[in-house]
Scaffold this active site. Structure first.
Site, mmCIF file in Angstrom:
data_model
loop_
_atom_site.group_PDB
_atom_site.id
_atom_site.type_symbol
_atom_site.label_atom_id
_atom_site.label_comp_id
_atom_site.label_asym_id
_atom_site.label_seq_id
_atom_site.Cartn_x
_atom_site.Cartn_y
_atom_site.Cartn_z
ATOM 1 N N GLY A 135 17.141 54.829 42.878
ATOM 2 C CA GLY A 135 15.730 54.481 42.754
ATOM 3 C C GLY A 135 15.488 54.217 41.286
ATOM 4 O O GLY A 135 16.304 53.582 40.624
ATOM 5 N N GLU A 136 14.415 54.745 40.762
ATOM 6 C CA GLU A 136 14.109 54.587 39.341
ATOM 7 C C GLU A 136 14.102 55.989 38.732
ATOM 8 O O GLU A 136 13.245 56.808 39.061
ATOM 9 C CB GLU A 136 12.747 53.879 39.217
ATOM 10 C CG GLU A 136 12.347 53.550 37.806
ATOM 11 C CD GLU A 136 13.405 52.757 37.052
ATOM 12 O OE1 GLU A 136 13.924 51.769 37.586
ATOM 13 O OE2 GLU A 136 13.737 53.168 35.930
ATOM 14 N N SER A 137 15.077 56.256 37.857
ATOM 15 C CA SER A 137 15.252 57.630 37.378
ATOM 16 C C SER A 137 14.046 58.144 36.585
ATOM 17 O O SER A 137 13.735 59.332 36.634
ATOM 18 C CB SER A 137 16.527 57.751 36.544
ATOM 19 O OG SER A 137 16.455 56.927 35.406
ATOM 20 N N CYS A 169 23.437 57.049 41.581
ATOM 21 C CA CYS A 169 22.784 56.087 40.683
ATOM 22 C C CYS A 169 21.645 56.755 39.893
ATOM 23 O O CYS A 169 21.926 57.542 38.999
ATOM 24 C CB CYS A 169 22.358 54.850 41.453
ATOM 25 S SG CYS A 169 22.197 53.428 40.368
ATOM 26 N N ARG A 208 21.895 53.808 30.799
ATOM 27 C CA ARG A 208 21.233 53.181 31.949
ATOM 28 C C ARG A 208 21.412 51.665 31.925
ATOM 29 O O ARG A 208 21.501 51.066 30.861
ATOM 30 C CB ARG A 208 19.744 53.512 31.946
ATOM 31 C CG ARG A 208 19.461 54.980 32.168
ATOM 32 C CD ARG A 208 17.982 55.281 32.041
ATOM 33 N NE ARG A 208 17.214 54.554 33.028
ATOM 34 C CZ ARG A 208 15.920 54.267 32.887
ATOM 35 N NH1 ARG A 208 15.272 54.631 31.801
ATOM 36 N NH2 ARG A 208 15.291 53.605 33.831
ATOM 37 N N ILE A 233 24.065 48.875 41.661
ATOM 38 C CA ILE A 233 22.759 48.208 41.537
ATOM 39 C C ILE A 233 22.074 48.716 40.265
ATOM 40 O O ILE A 233 21.695 49.885 40.196
ATOM 41 C CB ILE A 233 21.860 48.492 42.764
ATOM 42 C CG1 ILE A 233 22.577 48.093 44.067
ATOM 43 C CG2 ILE A 233 20.523 47.748 42.631
ATOM 44 C CD1 ILE A 233 21.865 48.532 45.339
ATOM 45 N N ARG A 234 21.952 47.856 39.279
ATOM 46 C CA ARG A 234 21.416 48.252 37.962
ATOM 47 C C ARG A 234 22.005 49.629 37.572
ATOM 48 O O ARG A 234 21.292 50.573 37.233
ATOM 49 C CB ARG A 234 19.877 48.278 37.979
ATOM 50 C CG ARG A 234 19.281 46.877 38.072
ATOM 51 C CD ARG A 234 17.768 46.881 38.079
ATOM 52 N NE ARG A 234 17.243 47.565 39.252
ATOM 53 C CZ ARG A 234 16.571 48.711 39.243
ATOM 54 N NH1 ARG A 234 16.300 49.311 38.101
ATOM 55 N NH2 ARG A 234 16.151 49.245 40.351
ATOM 56 N N HIS A 279 26.346 53.215 45.039
ATOM 57 C CA HIS A 279 25.562 53.580 46.229
ATOM 58 C C HIS A 279 26.445 53.766 47.457
ATOM 59 O O HIS A 279 26.565 52.843 48.276
ATOM 60 C CB HIS A 279 24.522 52.483 46.508
ATOM 61 C CG HIS A 279 23.364 52.509 45.587
ATOM 62 N ND1 HIS A 279 22.152 53.087 45.902
ATOM 63 C CD2 HIS A 279 23.234 52.053 44.329
ATOM 64 C CE1 HIS A 279 21.327 52.980 44.886
ATOM 65 N NE2 HIS A 279 21.948 52.337 43.908
ATOM 66 N N GLU A 285 25.929 55.164 50.145
ATOM 67 C CA GLU A 285 25.183 55.115 51.419
ATOM 68 C C GLU A 285 25.062 53.679 51.949
ATOM 69 O O GLU A 285 24.592 53.473 53.065
ATOM 70 C CB GLU A 285 23.802 55.757 51.246
ATOM 71 C CG GLU A 285 22.734 54.936 50.550
ATOM 72 C CD GLU A 285 22.900 54.821 49.027
ATOM 73 O OE1 GLU A 285 23.929 55.289 48.487
ATOM 74 O OE2 GLU A 285 21.998 54.236 48.390
HETATM 75 N N1 GLN Z 1 18.459 51.509 36.829
HETATM 76 C C1 GLN Z 1 17.934 52.637 37.547
HETATM 77 C C2 GLN Z 1 17.537 53.737 36.564
HETATM 78 O O1 GLN Z 1 17.873 53.660 35.417
HETATM 79 C C3 GLN Z 1 18.934 53.179 38.554
HETATM 80 C C4 GLN Z 1 19.207 52.134 39.614
HETATM 81 C C5 GLN Z 1 19.576 52.699 40.944
HETATM 82 O O2 GLN Z 1 19.378 53.873 41.237
HETATM 83 N N2 GLN Z 1 20.058 51.836 41.789
HETATM 84 O O3 GLN Z 1 16.893 54.658 36.967
#
Ligand code: GLN
Length: 193
Positions: A47-49, A79, A106, A137-138, A173, A175
């Site tokens: 998600g977004e940390s 992630c 990140r 993913i990112r 990921h 999952e």
């Molecule tokens: N880029 C996101 C972060 O820094 C992490 C991306 C992800 O969980 N897929 O939080």
């Protein structure tokens, strides 16, 4: 049977519940310190940390997870979840759990490659597991690990799956792909037999 929770504040939590169920166990979405106190294992999803960390701080979940880990709860971060488990996040003072002795950077694989898949090979993987395709993913890059941290898988030379005691972190990921060996490994860390 071990009681497994998936932190359901933000991000990709429902797929983790699906994987745990596919392995014949069950998992619940959790959001409160009281729910975390009951668990044998907790997954913090991608998600977004920054968002997840802020919400965890606001709802007193950082302390709840730290004390659950101290009494033996297993923890698996993927992630964003892995970022929150790191002691050091380059250039950021965002709220975190800070439980695994490692540094992360990140979004380290560049803006152009927002997401990619890579084969993370056999021999470095969990014992007995076949090779595995990892979806990034990112994704963060793990740039340093402490001596108590074991590398279970690498992409090129970077650690991408690491373990410190009953703490597990993946920068990708698991999952999102069919191979369930990493979740199965986490169930064992949670005391599932
Ligand atoms: N880029 C996101 C972060 O820094 C992490 C991306 C992800 O969980 N897929 O939080």
């Amino acid at each position: 049977m071990a009681i497994i929770g998936v932190l359901a504040l933000q991000g990709d939590f429902s797929r983790h519940i699906g994987v745990i169920e596919a392995l014949g166990s069950s998992a619940r979405a959790v959001r409160t310190p009281k729910e975390i106190a009951e668990l044998d294992g907790l997954i913090i999803p991608g998600g977004e940390s920054t968002t997840i960390g802020m919400l965890m701080q606001r709802f007193a979940l950082l302390d709840a997870v730290r004390s659950a880990v101290q009494r033996g709860m297993a923890l698996f971060g993927t992630c964003a979840g892995a970022i929150l488990m790191a002691t050091e996040i380059s250039g950021s003072d965002q709220p975190r759990l800070g439980l695994i002795d490692m540094s992360v950077e990140r979004n380290a694989y560049g803006r152009q490659i927002e997401s990619f898949e890579a084969d993370i090979g056999d021999e470095q993987l969990l014992p007995g597991s076949e090779s595995l395709t990892a979806v990034f993913i990112r994704a963060p890059r793990i740039t340093r690990i402490g001596t108590t941290v074991r590398v279970l898988a690498r992409f090129e030379s970077d650690p991408v799956l690491v373990q410190q005691g009953h703490l597990l972190a993946a920068t990708f990921h698991p999952e999102l792909t069919e191979n369930r060996s990493i979740h199965a490994h986490f169930l064992k860390l949670s005391g599932h037999v």
